[in-house]
Design a protein around this motif. Structure first.
Motif, PDB file in Angstrom:
ATOM      1  N   LYS A 200     -10.478  -1.848 -12.510  1.00  0.00           N
ATOM      2  CA  LYS A 200     -10.575  -2.464 -11.194  1.00  0.00           C
ATOM      3  C   LYS A 200     -10.544  -3.982 -11.336  1.00  0.00           C
ATOM      4  CE  LYS A 200     -13.637   1.245  -9.572  1.00  0.00           C
ATOM      5  NZ  LYS A 200     -15.002   1.555  -9.051  1.00  0.00           N
ATOM      6  N   ILE A 201      -9.775  -4.629 -10.478  1.00  0.00           N
ATOM      7  CA  ILE A 201      -9.729  -6.093 -10.499  1.00  0.00           C
ATOM      8  C   ILE A 201     -10.209  -6.688  -9.182  1.00  0.00           C
ATOM      9  CG2 ILE A 201      -7.885  -6.176 -12.210  1.00  0.00           C
ATOM     10  CD1 ILE A 201      -5.884  -6.645  -9.969  1.00  0.00           C
ATOM     11  N   GLY A 202     -10.611  -5.822  -8.265  1.00  0.00           N
ATOM     12  CA  GLY A 202     -11.128  -6.296  -6.981  1.00  0.00           C
ATOM     13  C   GLY A 202     -11.256  -5.161  -5.981  1.00  0.00           C
ATOM     14  N   LYS A 203     -11.722  -5.497  -4.787  1.00  0.00           N
ATOM     15  CA  LYS A 203     -11.869  -4.518  -3.703  1.00  0.00           C
ATOM     16  C   LYS A 203     -11.326  -5.120  -2.422  1.00  0.00           C
ATOM     17  CE  LYS A 203     -15.482  -1.835  -3.630  1.00  0.00           C
ATOM     18  NZ  LYS A 203     -14.971  -0.444  -3.642  1.00  0.00           N
ATOM     19  N   ILE A 204     -10.548  -4.336  -1.675  1.00  0.00           N
ATOM     20  CA  ILE A 204      -9.966  -4.791  -0.413  1.00  0.00           C
ATOM     21  C   ILE A 204     -10.692  -4.106   0.731  1.00  0.00           C
ATOM     22  CG2 ILE A 204      -7.849  -5.044   0.918  1.00  0.00           C
ATOM     23  CD1 ILE A 204      -6.257  -4.655  -1.644  1.00  0.00           C
ATOM     24  N   PRO A 205     -11.265  -4.856   1.682  1.00  0.00           N
ATOM     25  CA  PRO A 205     -12.004  -4.237   2.793  1.00  0.00           C
ATOM     26  C   PRO A 205     -11.110  -3.409   3.717  1.00  0.00           C
ATOM     27  CG  PRO A 205     -12.533  -6.578   2.566  1.00  0.00           C
ATOM     28  CD  PRO A 205     -11.339  -6.327   1.712  1.00  0.00           C
ATOM     29  N   ASN A 206     -11.699  -2.469   4.403  1.00  0.00           N
ATOM     30  CA  ASN A 206     -10.997  -1.653   5.394  1.00  0.00           C
ATOM     31  C   ASN A 206     -10.406  -2.545   6.489  1.00  0.00           C
ATOM     32  OD1 ASN A 206     -10.136   0.427   7.037  1.00  0.00           O
ATOM     33  ND2 ASN A 206     -12.161   0.914   7.810  1.00  0.00           N
ATOM     34  N   GLY A 207      -9.153  -2.245   6.887  1.00  0.00           N
ATOM     35  CA  GLY A 207      -8.512  -2.992   7.967  1.00  0.00           C
ATOM     36  C   GLY A 207      -7.828  -4.277   7.541  1.00  0.00           C
ATOM     37  N   THR A 208      -7.729  -4.520   6.222  1.00  0.00           N
ATOM     38  CA  THR A 208      -7.128  -5.755   5.720  1.00  0.00           C
ATOM     39  C   THR A 208      -5.600  -5.630   5.634  1.00  0.00           C
ATOM     40  OG1 THR A 208      -9.108  -6.230   4.417  1.00  0.00           O
ATOM     41  CG2 THR A 208      -7.095  -7.388   3.800  1.00  0.00           C
ATOM     42  N   LYS A 209      -4.898  -6.679   6.043  1.00  0.00           N
ATOM     43  CA  LYS A 209      -3.436  -6.683   5.937  1.00  0.00           C
ATOM     44  C   LYS A 209      -3.026  -7.080   4.526  1.00  0.00           C
ATOM     45  CE  LYS A 209      -0.842  -9.834   8.020  1.00  0.00           C
ATOM     46  NZ  LYS A 209      -0.106 -10.548   9.081  1.00  0.00           N
ATOM     47  N   VAL A 210      -2.151  -6.282   3.911  1.00  0.00           N
ATOM     48  CA  VAL A 210      -1.648  -6.576   2.565  1.00  0.00           C
ATOM     49  C   VAL A 210      -0.131  -6.440   2.577  1.00  0.00           C
ATOM     50  CG1 VAL A 210      -3.752  -5.843   1.376  1.00  0.00           C
ATOM     51  CG2 VAL A 210      -1.952  -4.172   1.841  1.00  0.00           C
ATOM     52  N   SER A 211       0.518  -7.116   1.633  1.00  0.00           N
ATOM     53  CA  SER A 211       1.975  -7.037   1.509  1.00  0.00           C
ATOM     54  C   SER A 211       2.330  -6.168   0.310  1.00  0.00           C
ATOM     55  CB  SER A 211       2.559  -8.434   1.339  1.00  0.00           C
ATOM     56  OG  SER A 211       3.966  -8.366   1.201  1.00  0.00           O
ATOM     57  N   VAL A 212       3.142  -5.135   0.532  1.00  0.00           N
ATOM     58  CA  VAL A 212       3.587  -4.240  -0.536  1.00  0.00           C
ATOM     59  C   VAL A 212       4.822  -4.838  -1.206  1.00  0.00           C
ATOM     60  CG1 VAL A 212       4.501  -1.954  -1.083  1.00  0.00           C
ATOM     61  CG2 VAL A 212       2.670  -2.200   0.605  1.00  0.00           C
ATOM     62  N   VAL A 213       4.742  -5.036  -2.532  1.00  0.00           N
ATOM     63  CA  VAL A 213       5.860  -5.634  -3.255  1.00  0.00           C
ATOM     64  C   VAL A 213       6.570  -4.627  -4.155  1.00  0.00           C
ATOM     65  CG1 VAL A 213       4.869  -7.946  -3.197  1.00  0.00           C
ATOM     66  CG2 VAL A 213       4.317  -6.427  -5.103  1.00  0.00           C
ATOM     67  N   ASP A 214       5.914  -3.478  -4.407  1.00  0.00           N
ATOM     68  CA  ASP A 214       6.544  -2.469  -5.254  1.00  0.00           C
ATOM     69  C   ASP A 214       5.742  -1.175  -5.125  1.00  0.00           C
ATOM     70  OD1 ASP A 214       8.280  -1.293  -6.981  1.00  0.00           O
ATOM     71  OD2 ASP A 214       7.649  -2.415  -8.760  1.00  0.00           O
ATOM     72  N   PHE A 215       6.292  -0.082  -5.644  1.00  0.00           N
ATOM     73  CA  PHE A 215       5.555   1.168  -5.693  1.00  0.00           C
ATOM     74  C   PHE A 215       6.028   1.989  -6.877  1.00  0.00           C
ATOM     75  CE2 PHE A 215       8.885   1.253  -2.474  1.00  0.00           C
ATOM     76  CZ  PHE A 215       9.680   2.307  -2.880  1.00  0.00           C
ATOM     77  N   ASN A 216       5.178   2.957  -7.297  1.00  0.00           N
ATOM     78  CA  ASN A 216       5.546   3.774  -8.454  1.00  0.00           C
ATOM     79  C   ASN A 216       6.607   4.803  -8.066  1.00  0.00           C
ATOM     80  OD1 ASN A 216       3.946   5.462  -6.942  1.00  0.00           O
ATOM     81  ND2 ASN A 216       2.739   6.225  -8.648  1.00  0.00           N
ATOM     82  N   SER A 217       7.057   5.590  -9.036  1.00  0.00           N
ATOM     83  CA  SER A 217       8.217   6.470  -8.830  1.00  0.00           C
ATOM     84  C   SER A 217       8.010   7.510  -7.737  1.00  0.00           C
ATOM     85  CB  SER A 217       8.585   7.169 -10.144  1.00  0.00           C
ATOM     86  OG  SER A 217       7.481   7.912 -10.641  1.00  0.00           O
ATOM     87  N   ASN A 218       6.790   8.073  -7.630  1.00  0.00           N
ATOM     88  CA  ASN A 218       6.557   9.086  -6.586  1.00  0.00           C
ATOM     89  C   ASN A 218       5.870   8.513  -5.354  1.00  0.00           C
ATOM     90  OD1 ASN A 218       4.035   8.672  -7.603  1.00  0.00           O
ATOM     91  ND2 ASN A 218       3.717  10.778  -8.328  1.00  0.00           N
ATOM     92  N   LYS A 219       5.770   7.188  -5.296  1.00  0.00           N
ATOM     93  CA  LYS A 219       5.239   6.459  -4.134  1.00  0.00           C
ATOM     94  C   LYS A 219       3.812   6.843  -3.773  1.00  0.00           C
ATOM     95  CE  LYS A 219       9.716   5.438  -2.024  1.00  0.00           C
ATOM     96  NZ  LYS A 219      10.505   5.429  -0.792  1.00  0.00           N
ATOM     97  N   THR A 220       3.018   7.202  -4.773  1.00  0.00           N
ATOM     98  CA  THR A 220       1.596   7.489  -4.529  1.00  0.00           C
ATOM     99  C   THR A 220       0.734   6.252  -4.746  1.00  0.00           C
ATOM    100  OG1 THR A 220       1.359   8.246  -6.822  1.00  0.00           O
ATOM    101  CG2 THR A 220       1.805   9.925  -5.135  1.00  0.00           C
ATOM    102  N   TRP A 221       1.278   5.241  -5.417  1.00  0.00           N
ATOM    103  CA  TRP A 221       0.578   3.975  -5.637  1.00  0.00           C
ATOM    104  C   TRP A 221       1.479   2.822  -5.190  1.00  0.00           C
ATOM    105  CZ3 TRP A 221      -4.385   3.218  -7.614  1.00  0.00           C
ATOM    106  CH2 TRP A 221      -5.032   4.384  -8.028  1.00  0.00           C
ATOM    107  N   ALA A 222       0.856   1.836  -4.559  1.00  0.00           N
ATOM    108  CA  ALA A 222       1.601   0.678  -4.068  1.00  0.00           C
ATOM    109  C   ALA A 222       1.100  -0.585  -4.757  1.00  0.00           C
ATOM    110  CB  ALA A 222       1.429   0.547  -2.559  1.00  0.00           C
TER     111      ALA A 222
END
Length: 310
Positions: A200-222
């Motif tokens: 873990k390198i941090g925690k993102i609160p519920n409702g936070t806007k984030v920008s997706v720059v990539d995802f894994n092959s089966n799109k289960t992780w962003a």
């Protein structure tokens, strides 16, 4: 009918206990269902005739079930405050036993329902749980007519006739698209890799806007950017829609002061006094914790000792 203790003292002949390793850990938990014996029935220390005999039950005795053995042939019951095992073939489920309530499953209230301090209308009302409220039963009464729940940090009992099951059909999570903004739908760990085993390198609160720059092959992780950190989050907790904050209801129960009572800014005598509430005054109680009550009196809100409110 003889108690277990009397039968043991009376010199019942017992068989020696054989150390057989039965798979009790995977037994079915029955959450206090009621059964009636259909014949005179031996009680034993374990789910087999190899276990020590500790007494007998007469025909027609009602018992509370605790769990069933993995082979389904024996039932663990509570009788005279002791847990023993009996042959399941000589038991019949009591008609008043409610087998529909499943603990840890989600239900919904079908009407505004009173929460009480115990499983009966004889107990004091604590709070009203609104219709269409999602609840999860903690316990079920022995007759299956009442369930214990926690609602807005208040624990109490409601009538089971005013709840219904909620469909738990999972919805297909949205798949992240590179370069698009998403909102987190829960407090979310950000990791240095696309796996729960990654650090873990941090925690993102519920409702936070984030920008997706990539995802894994089966799109289960962003792969997202948040607070100048780039890391991976579980894609099932991302949505294209902003989550509106939940509208909190003004939920409380009422009480009366039993003496002149200081209202303070916090739950301790270290906090300053806001106002002194006269004896026999009505107050709204929002929360109680560690002997202090969060209350409202007229237009004032604060804390006071819960021991002086009835």
């Amino acid at each position: 009918m003889k108690s277990i203790d009397k039968v043991i003292l009376g010199g019942v002949v017992v068989a020696s206990t054989i150390g057989i390793n039965y798979n009790i850990a995977s037994a079915d938990i029955l959450s206090q269902e009621i059964y009636t014996t259909t014949n005179r029935l031996n009680m034993r220390k374990g789910p087999s005739t190899d276990y020590t005999l500790v007494g007998t039950l007469d025909k027609g005795v009602k018992v509370k079930a605790i769990e069933k053995s993995s082979d389904g042939k024996w039932l663990k019951i509570n009788y005279n405050s002791q847990n023993v095992w009996v042959n399941f073939a000589y038991l019949q489920k009591d008609k008043s036993s409610n087998n529909d309530i499943k603990l840890d499953s989600q239900y919904e209230t079908t009407a505004n329902v009173n929460m009480r301090k115990g499983p009966s209308t004889d107990y004091t009302k604590i709070i009203i749980v609104p219709a269409q409220t999602k609840i999860t039963p903690i316990k079920s009464s022995s007759d299956g007519k009442w369930v214990q729940i926690n609602y807005k940090n208040v624990t109490g009992w409601i009538s089971a006739q005013y709840i219904k099951t909620v469909s738990t059909t999972p919805t297909e999570p949205e798949k992240p698209i590179t370069g698009k903004d998403y909102y987190t739908t829960a407090n979310l760990n950000i990791r240095d890799g696309a796996s729960t085993t990654s650090s873990k390198i941090g925690k993102i609160p519920n409702g936070t806007k984030v920008s997706v720059v990539d995802f894994n092959s089966n799109k289960t992780w962003a792969k997202v950017v948040y607070n100048n950190k780039t890391g991976w989050v579980s894609a099932q907790y991302l949505s294209t829609k902003s989550q509106e904050p939940e509208q909190k209801e003004d939920t409380y129960w009422t009480g009366t002061t039993t003496q002149n009572l200081n209202m303070r800014k916090g739950p301790s005598t270290d906090y300053s006094i806001i106002i002194t509430i006269p004896k026999n005054s009505d107050v709204k109680i929002y929360e109680t914790k560690s002997g202090w009550a969060k209350i409202k009196y007229k237009s004032y809100e604060g804390y006071c000792s819960a021991s002086f409110i009835k």
